[in-house]
Enzyme design. Structure first.
Site, PDB file in Angstrom:
ATOM      1  N   SER A 141       0.682  -1.224  -0.155  1.00 59.71           N
ATOM      2  CA  SER A 141       0.169   0.033   0.269  1.00 59.71           C
ATOM      3  C   SER A 141       1.009   1.040   0.053  1.00 59.71           C
ATOM      4  CB  SER A 141      -0.804   0.075   1.034  1.00 59.71           C
ATOM      5  OG  SER A 141      -1.518   1.103   1.519  1.00 59.71           O
ATOM      6  N   TYR A 154      -1.990  -1.188   9.988  1.00 60.56           N
ATOM      7  CA  TYR A 154      -1.903  -1.364   8.838  1.00 60.56           C
ATOM      8  C   TYR A 154      -0.606  -1.075   7.807  1.00 60.56           C
ATOM      9  CZ  TYR A 154      -4.022  -1.419   3.925  1.00 60.56           C
ATOM     10  OH  TYR A 154      -4.038  -1.554   2.510  1.00 60.56           O
ATOM     11  N   LYS A 158       2.060  -3.258   5.982  1.00 58.22           N
ATOM     12  CA  LYS A 158       2.366  -2.928   4.380  1.00 58.22           C
ATOM     13  C   LYS A 158       4.004  -2.584   4.150  1.00 58.22           C
ATOM     14  CE  LYS A 158      -1.640  -4.157   3.312  1.00 58.22           C
ATOM     15  NZ  LYS A 158      -1.929  -5.671   2.248  1.00 58.22           N
TER      16      LYS A 158
END
Length: 252
Positions: A141, A154, A158
């Protein structure tokens, strides 16, 4: 002359492939000639999408090591080998700064987004190498590439995925297995509907994106097809950013 983007005769396993980006990747691979194992943790969704695409479906909770081993074994049994792995399954987790993070949620996000990719790669890459080589694509991401005050575990997971792609590329390159990551920007999916309907958010976010629009799952699928095919045969260990230019602009 065969297109360098063709996947004819290839076998792919795509996790999280019943909706959004994963589904778009599965559809693109099938259209390019590949056989694709459809997989998600929801057995009904998996069966439905597999039937729609005419491909085998294997439900799997990617946080379960035993289930991951069964996923690979069953994929091999169903299609006779493996050439391409796409680790797409993931979860966003709770938003907020690290100062107020819930560590149970942190463990869940890291386990699903990062640990599962390590386990699945270790299970699948030997089989890809045994077929003479192939490709693995890990879903990262743009949150892995810059700081953010509200995307905690998150973003960290990533960033780990991007590093995992580099390490695996070094480890498996001598056996002709290429490993890359894709870092999507803001993509219009069912999961992003709430943000798409938030006018203030969209005005701010699109002002930060030179192309002035969200991306589509099909645009991420195109990048995945490039990395999986002979068109990307000399690309490994990279994180391909597909974000409409968001990470390169100052917002002007």
């Amino acid at each position: 002359m065969t297109s360098p983007f063709s996947l004819a005769g290839k076998v792919a396993l795509v996790t999280g492939s019943t909706r959004g980006i994963g589904l778009a990747i599965a559809k693109a691979f099938v259209a390019a000639g590949a056989r694709v194992v459809i997989s998600s943790e929801d057995s009904r969704d998996t069966a439905r999408v597999a039937a729609e695409l005419g491909q085998p479906g294997i439900a799997c909770d990617v946080t379960d090591d035993v289930a991951l081993a069964a996923l690979v074994d069953n994929a091999l049994a169903a299609l006779g080998g493996l050439d391409i792995l796409v680790c797409n399954a993931g979860v966003t987790g709770r938003a907020g700064p690290f100062a107020s993070i819930n560590m149970a949620d942190f463990d869940r996000v890291m386990g699903l987004n990062l640990r599962s990719q390590v386990v699945l790669a270790n299970l699948a890459l030997p089989h890809i190498a045994a077929r003479g080589g192939g490709a693995a694509i890990l879903m990262a991401s743009i949150s892995a590439l810059r700081g953010n005050g509200a995307i905690n575990a998150y973003a960290l997971s990533k960033a780990g995925v991007a590093q995992l792609a580099r390490n695996l590329a070094v480890e498996w390159g001598p056996r002709n297995v290429r490993v890359n990551a894709i870092a999507p920007g803001f993509i219009a999916t069912e999961l992003s509907r709430t943000l798409l309907e938030d006018e203030a958010f969209m005005a701010h976010r699109m002002a930060m994106t030179p192309l002035r629009r969200p991306g589509t799952p099909e645009e991420i699928a195109g990048a995945a097809q490039f990395l999986a095919s002979d068109a990307g045969a000399f690309v490994t260990g990279q994180t391909l950013v597909v974000d409409g230019g968001t990470v390169i602009t100052d917002g002007s």
